[in-house]
Design a protein around this motif. Structure first.
Motif, PDB file in Angstrom:
ATOM      1  N   PRO A   1       0.788  -1.566  -0.085  1.00 33.77           N
ATOM      2  CA  PRO A   1       0.005  -0.082  -0.011  1.00 33.77           C
ATOM      3  C   PRO A   1       1.119   0.930   0.015  1.00 33.77           C
ATOM      4  CG  PRO A   1      -1.099  -1.729   1.703  1.00 33.77           C
ATOM      5  CD  PRO A   1       0.662  -1.847   0.560  1.00 33.77           C
ATOM      6  N   PHE A   2       0.122   2.537  -0.970  1.00 38.20           N
ATOM      7  CA  PHE A   2       1.211   3.666  -0.670  1.00 38.20           C
ATOM      8  C   PHE A   2       1.287   3.732   0.740  1.00 38.20           C
ATOM      9  CE2 PHE A   2       2.017   6.857  -2.325  1.00 38.20           C
ATOM     10  CZ  PHE A   2       2.802   7.528  -3.490  1.00 38.20           C
ATOM     11  N   THR A   3       0.649   3.553   2.067  1.00 34.77           N
ATOM     12  CA  THR A   3       1.333   3.849   3.065  1.00 34.77           C
ATOM     13  C   THR A   3       1.961   3.443   4.034  1.00 34.77           C
ATOM     14  OG1 THR A   3      -0.520   3.101   3.979  1.00 34.77           O
ATOM     15  CG2 THR A   3      -1.671   5.175   3.185  1.00 34.77           C
ATOM     16  N   ASP A   4       1.868   2.294   2.809  1.00 36.38           N
ATOM     17  CA  ASP A   4       3.625   1.168   3.980  1.00 36.38           C
ATOM     18  C   ASP A   4       4.988   1.909   3.516  1.00 36.38           C
ATOM     19  OD1 ASP A   4       1.508   0.363   5.384  1.00 36.38           O
ATOM     20  OD2 ASP A   4       1.976  -1.843   3.889  1.00 36.38           O
ATOM     21  N   SER A   5       5.986   1.233   4.226  1.00 36.42           N
ATOM     22  CA  SER A   5       6.809   1.603   3.601  1.00 36.42           C
ATOM     23  C   SER A   5       7.575   0.827   2.372  1.00 36.42           C
ATOM     24  CB  SER A   5       8.397   1.074   5.016  1.00 36.42           C
ATOM     25  OG  SER A   5       9.541   1.434   4.471  1.00 36.42           O
ATOM     26  N   ALA A   6       8.110   1.791   1.594  1.00 39.04           N
ATOM     27  CA  ALA A   6       8.594   1.178   0.403  1.00 39.04           C
ATOM     28  C   ALA A   6       9.925   1.610   0.126  1.00 39.04           C
ATOM     29  CB  ALA A   6       7.492   1.200  -0.544  1.00 39.04           C
ATOM     30  N   ASP A   7      10.477   0.654  -1.443  1.00 39.45           N
ATOM     31  CA  ASP A   7      11.631   1.402  -2.014  1.00 39.45           C
ATOM     32  C   ASP A   7      11.472   1.965  -3.268  1.00 39.45           C
ATOM     33  OD1 ASP A   7      13.965  -0.606  -0.548  1.00 39.45           O
ATOM     34  OD2 ASP A   7      11.653  -1.913  -1.244  1.00 39.45           O
ATOM     35  N   ALA A   8       9.998   2.057  -3.311  1.00 34.33           N
ATOM     36  CA  ALA A   8       9.254   3.361  -4.610  1.00 34.33           C
ATOM     37  C   ALA A   8       7.897   3.226  -4.419  1.00 34.33           C
ATOM     38  CB  ALA A   8       9.967   2.261  -5.944  1.00 34.33           C
ATOM     39  N   TYR A   9       7.843   4.651  -4.626  1.00 29.71           N
ATOM     40  CA  TYR A   9       6.909   5.252  -4.873  1.00 29.71           C
ATOM     41  C   TYR A   9       6.165   5.850  -6.595  1.00 29.71           C
ATOM     42  CZ  TYR A   9       6.598   4.732   0.073  1.00 29.71           C
ATOM     43  OH  TYR A   9       7.170   3.944   1.262  1.00 29.71           O
ATOM     44  N   VAL A  10       5.502   5.453  -7.001  1.00 30.03           N
ATOM     45  CA  VAL A  10       4.914   5.263  -8.366  1.00 30.03           C
ATOM     46  C   VAL A  10       3.378   5.958  -8.708  1.00 30.03           C
ATOM     47  CG1 VAL A  10       4.473   4.852 -10.674  1.00 30.03           C
ATOM     48  CG2 VAL A  10       6.503   3.519  -9.350  1.00 30.03           C
ATOM     49  N   VAL A  11       2.844   7.237  -9.095  1.00 34.70           N
ATOM     50  CA  VAL A  11       2.303   8.143  -8.784  1.00 34.70           C
ATOM     51  C   VAL A  11       1.689   7.811 -10.219  1.00 34.70           C
ATOM     52  CG1 VAL A  11       1.003  10.160  -8.373  1.00 34.70           C
ATOM     53  CG2 VAL A  11       2.983   9.513  -7.072  1.00 34.70           C
ATOM     54  N   ASN A  12       0.459   7.251 -10.909  1.00 30.50           N
ATOM     55  CA  ASN A  12       0.084   7.256 -11.931  1.00 30.50           C
ATOM     56  C   ASN A  12      -0.794   9.017 -12.123  1.00 30.50           C
ATOM     57  OD1 ASN A  12      -0.594   6.555 -14.629  1.00 30.50           O
ATOM     58  ND2 ASN A  12      -0.821   4.341 -14.071  1.00 30.50           N
ATOM     59  N   THR A  13      -0.832   9.584 -12.604  1.00 31.81           N
ATOM     60  CA  THR A  13      -1.394  10.968 -13.000  1.00 31.81           C
ATOM     61  C   THR A  13      -2.225  10.686 -13.349  1.00 31.81           C
ATOM     62  OG1 THR A  13       0.219  12.060 -13.614  1.00 31.81           O
ATOM     63  CG2 THR A  13       0.643  11.989 -12.201  1.00 31.81           C
ATOM     64  N   CYS A  14      -3.565  11.821 -13.215  1.00 28.87           N
ATOM     65  CA  CYS A  14      -3.857  12.284 -14.122  1.00 28.87           C
ATOM     66  C   CYS A  14      -4.435  13.585 -14.513  1.00 28.87           C
ATOM     67  CB  CYS A  14      -5.481  12.262 -14.047  1.00 28.87           C
ATOM     68  SG  CYS A  14      -7.477  12.529 -13.741  1.00 28.87           S
ATOM     69  N   SER A  15      -5.013  13.827 -15.492  1.00 26.06           N
ATOM     70  CA  SER A  15      -4.925  15.659 -15.989  1.00 26.06           C
ATOM     71  C   SER A  15      -6.017  15.965 -16.413  1.00 26.06           C
ATOM     72  CB  SER A  15      -3.689  16.006 -16.579  1.00 26.06           C
ATOM     73  OG  SER A  15      -2.899  17.501 -17.351  1.00 26.06           O
ATOM     74  N   VAL A  16      -7.268  15.521 -16.168  1.00 29.79           N
ATOM     75  CA  VAL A  16      -8.511  15.379 -16.704  1.00 29.79           C
ATOM     76  C   VAL A  16      -8.742  17.266 -16.500  1.00 29.79           C
ATOM     77  CG1 VAL A  16      -9.587  14.532 -15.202  1.00 29.79           C
ATOM     78  CG2 VAL A  16     -10.660  14.667 -17.333  1.00 29.79           C
ATOM     79  N   THR A  17      -8.628  17.214 -15.676  1.00 23.92           N
ATOM     80  CA  THR A  17      -8.667  19.015 -14.774  1.00 23.92           C
ATOM     81  C   THR A  17      -8.309  19.678 -14.133  1.00 23.92           C
ATOM     82  OG1 THR A  17      -9.598  18.402 -13.176  1.00 23.92           O
ATOM     83  CG2 THR A  17     -11.225  18.281 -13.892  1.00 23.92           C
ATOM     84  N   ALA A  18      -7.853  21.544 -13.857  1.00 26.44           N
ATOM     85  CA  ALA A  18      -6.571  22.044 -13.320  1.00 26.44           C
ATOM     86  C   ALA A  18      -6.857  21.007 -11.795  1.00 26.44           C
ATOM     87  CB  ALA A  18      -6.966  22.956 -12.751  1.00 26.44           C
ATOM     88  N   VAL A  19      -7.768  20.455 -11.042  1.00 28.15           N
ATOM     89  CA  VAL A  19      -7.634  19.697  -9.798  1.00 28.15           C
ATOM     90  C   VAL A  19      -6.873  18.376  -9.666  1.00 28.15           C
ATOM     91  CG1 VAL A  19      -9.353  18.829  -8.204  1.00 28.15           C
ATOM     92  CG2 VAL A  19     -10.167  21.280  -9.063  1.00 28.15           C
ATOM     93  N   SER A  20      -6.884  17.575 -11.064  1.00 24.89           N
ATOM     94  CA  SER A  20      -6.320  16.579 -10.776  1.00 24.89           C
ATOM     95  C   SER A  20      -4.873  17.060 -11.450  1.00 24.89           C
ATOM     96  CB  SER A  20      -6.926  15.881 -12.124  1.00 24.89           C
ATOM     97  OG  SER A  20      -8.134  15.816 -12.798  1.00 24.89           O
ATOM     98  N   ASP A  21      -4.923  18.140 -11.609  1.00 27.99           N
ATOM     99  CA  ASP A  21      -2.903  18.144 -12.003  1.00 27.99           C
ATOM    100  C   ASP A  21      -2.703  18.197 -10.132  1.00 27.99           C
ATOM    101  OD1 ASP A  21      -3.312  17.845 -14.364  1.00 27.99           O
ATOM    102  OD2 ASP A  21      -2.991  20.440 -14.823  1.00 27.99           O
ATOM    103  N   GLN A  22      -3.618  19.345  -9.488  1.00 23.23           N
ATOM    104  CA  GLN A  22      -3.256  19.207  -8.468  1.00 23.23           C
ATOM    105  C   GLN A  22      -3.238  18.382  -7.312  1.00 23.23           C
ATOM    106  OE1 GLN A  22      -5.887  21.833  -6.408  1.00 23.23           O
ATOM    107  NE2 GLN A  22      -4.610  22.862  -4.641  1.00 23.23           N
ATOM    108  N   LYS A  23      -4.011  17.461  -7.362  1.00 25.64           N
ATOM    109  CA  LYS A  23      -3.792  16.037  -6.078  1.00 25.64           C
ATOM    110  C   LYS A  23      -2.201  15.320  -7.433  1.00 25.64           C
ATOM    111  CE  LYS A  23      -8.654  15.780  -6.061  1.00 25.64           C
ATOM    112  NZ  LYS A  23     -10.083  14.577  -6.146  1.00 25.64           N
ATOM    113  N   SER A  24      -2.407  15.163  -8.429  1.00 27.12           N
ATOM    114  CA  SER A  24      -1.531  14.784  -8.573  1.00 27.12           C
ATOM    115  C   SER A  24       0.207  15.338  -7.852  1.00 27.12           C
ATOM    116  CB  SER A  24      -0.805  14.880 -10.083  1.00 27.12           C
ATOM    117  OG  SER A  24      -1.695  14.108 -11.278  1.00 27.12           O
ATOM    118  N   ARG A  25      -0.027  16.859  -8.456  1.00 28.03           N
ATOM    119  CA  ARG A  25       1.239  17.401  -7.476  1.00 28.03           C
ATOM    120  C   ARG A  25       1.759  17.072  -5.802  1.00 28.03           C
ATOM    121  NH1 ARG A  25       0.145  21.478 -10.655  1.00 28.03           N
ATOM    122  NH2 ARG A  25      -1.278  22.177  -9.093  1.00 28.03           N
TER     123      ARG A  25
END
Length: 431
Positions: free
Chosen positions: A33-57
């Motif tokens: 899970p993204f909340t656990d300790s990991a060696d790598a964190y990947v964010v698969n982003t969305c850009s359908v709205t400006a809010v999506s951009d903000q959440k990705s950042r």
């Protein structure tokens, strides 16, 4: 290595994340899970709205802040459309929406070398369809099968064609093979997904269309239920309905992309149909299917929308009698033509969204009430609120008394009531 992936956005992103997770497991990595300790964190982003951009950042910043020693990688639509903004963030690996398996190769290199890397292409130059593993997460009863990528509609509010490029389709023979694999793996239902599945086959230029794909998949795995993703109303013709109604495994739920019930607003949106053509599609579906669930999305407060135009949209959705709707106040997507149009005040958009949602809820309650007394083959999936939850072919949620023995079973269920959001049922057969 332990790898965590956070997914924003649509079902295509969800599908591609599941495919990457399957491949990473195959390579010997552990998905956490993204909340656990990991060696790598990947964010698969969305850009359908400006809010999506903000959440990705925000998710990228969170990953870096909470795990400063880990690899932080980004892929998806926001990275594809705004690479210059992503480069300003403290990330180790940047990729867009293409070549997911190549992205995983780079992720493994990054885990070894810790050198900032970037792999971007021009979305409009893409011509091939990347074939990814099909399926769902462990324990799922329903699998997604991505059959199409790209879009050339260029709606005035949408940036996705720039993020995904031209139409590319999964070959029919490969789709058949994947469907048989999913049936053999124990899935009971597959959902065809893509950026614009109505365009499946257009790039082959051999006359194949979505209905040909549907017929082939139902023939290949008749024990599977087949559910469609979002459709353009122009897909729904007399021939489409006649052939689709002959497929016993097809779920009679049709999500017809609408966005507005006003012709002038549709023109400003650069949609490729008007309300007359849309209503024709709804009428055809109701003629060929017994109480199909026709669902849709609606944007309110689109630039230039007058109160009269909004009233026309409200009247139109009542005429269509939708089973369920998603209502969205228009959100500015910088870089699109609509962002330069005359904007509607936020308070007006919020008020219209509430009014539209009230009409949508009334329509939903009417549809649910019409299901009472019906018997449906329900695919049971998980426990919820001390009941067991599943979905009827029309995708209405059904709740019954029962335990884990119901999981991944398709059982005849009589609908006896509704609680306002789901159907309440009684099993007609012993699990």
């Amino acid at each position: 290595m332990k790898i965590a992936i956070y997914t924003l956005g649509c079902k295509v992103n969800q599908y591609e994340t599941q495919a990457m997770e399957q491949e990473l497991r195959r390579r010997g990595h552990e998905i956490v899970p993204f909340t656990d300790s990991a060696d790598a964190y990947v964010v698969n982003t969305c850009s359908v709205t400006a809010v999506s951009d903000q959440k990705s950042r925000q998710m990228l910043a969170r990953a870096r802040r909470e795990h400063p020693q880990a690899v932080v990688a980004v892929c998806g639509c926001y990275a594809q459309t705004h690479p210059e903004d992503v480069r300003k963030l403290d990330v180790d690996l940047i990729a867009g929406t293409g070549d997911r398996m190549g992205f995983l190769d780079l992720l493994e290199l990054e885990l070894e070398d810790r050198r900032p890397m970037e792999s971007m292409d021009r979305a409009f130059d893409r011509r091939g369809f990347e074939i990814l593993p099909a399926g769902g997460l462990e324990g799922r009863t329903r699998a997604m099968l991505k059959v199409e990528d790209g879009c050339v509609n260029f709606c005035s509010y949408c940036i996705i064609p720039y993020a995904r490029g031209p139409i590319r389709s999964l070959p029919l023979e490969t789709a058949v093979e994947r469907t048989r694999e999913l049936a053999a793996a124990g899935y009971r239902e597959i959902v065809l997904t893509g950026i614009e599945i109505s365009s499946w086959g257009h790039d082959f230029k051999n006359g194949q269309s979505l209905i040909d794909l549907m017929e082939a998949l139902c023939a290949a795995a008749p024990e599977l239920r087949l559910r469609l993703g979002s459709l353009e109303p122009r897909t729904v013709t007399e021939d489409f309905c006649r052939r689709a109604a002959a497929l016993p495994g097809l779920c009679p739920q049709f999500h017809l992309s609408m966005q507005s019930g006003c012709d002038e607003t549709l023109k400003r949106m650069n949609r490729k149909y008007d309300t007359a053509r849309y209503l024709e599609s709804v009428t055809l579906l109701n003629r060929y299917f017994d109480r199909p669930a026709v669902t849709t999305d609606m944007i309110v407060g689109f630039p230039g929308e007058t109160e009269e135009e909004f009233a026309q949209s409200l009247a139109f959705i009542e005429k269509c009698g939708f089973a369920k709707m998603h209502i969205f106040p228009y959100s500015i997507r910088p870089g699109t033509p609509a962002a330069e149009m005359e904007q509607i005040p936020k308070s007006v958009k919020e008020d219209r969204a509430k009014r539209a949602a009230a009409v949508a809820d009334k329509l939903h309650q009417t549809y649910l009430s019409g299901c009472v007394g019906q018997v449906y083959p329900v695919l049971y999936e998980q426990e919820r609120n001390e009941k067991f939850s599943g979905h009827a072919p029309n995708y209405m949620e059904v709740l019954v008394d029962g335990g884990k023995a119901l999981h991944n079973r398709v059982l005849s269920t009589r609908i006896v009531d509704t609680d306002g959001s789901a159907l309440l049922g009684i099993l007609e057969e012993t699990p």
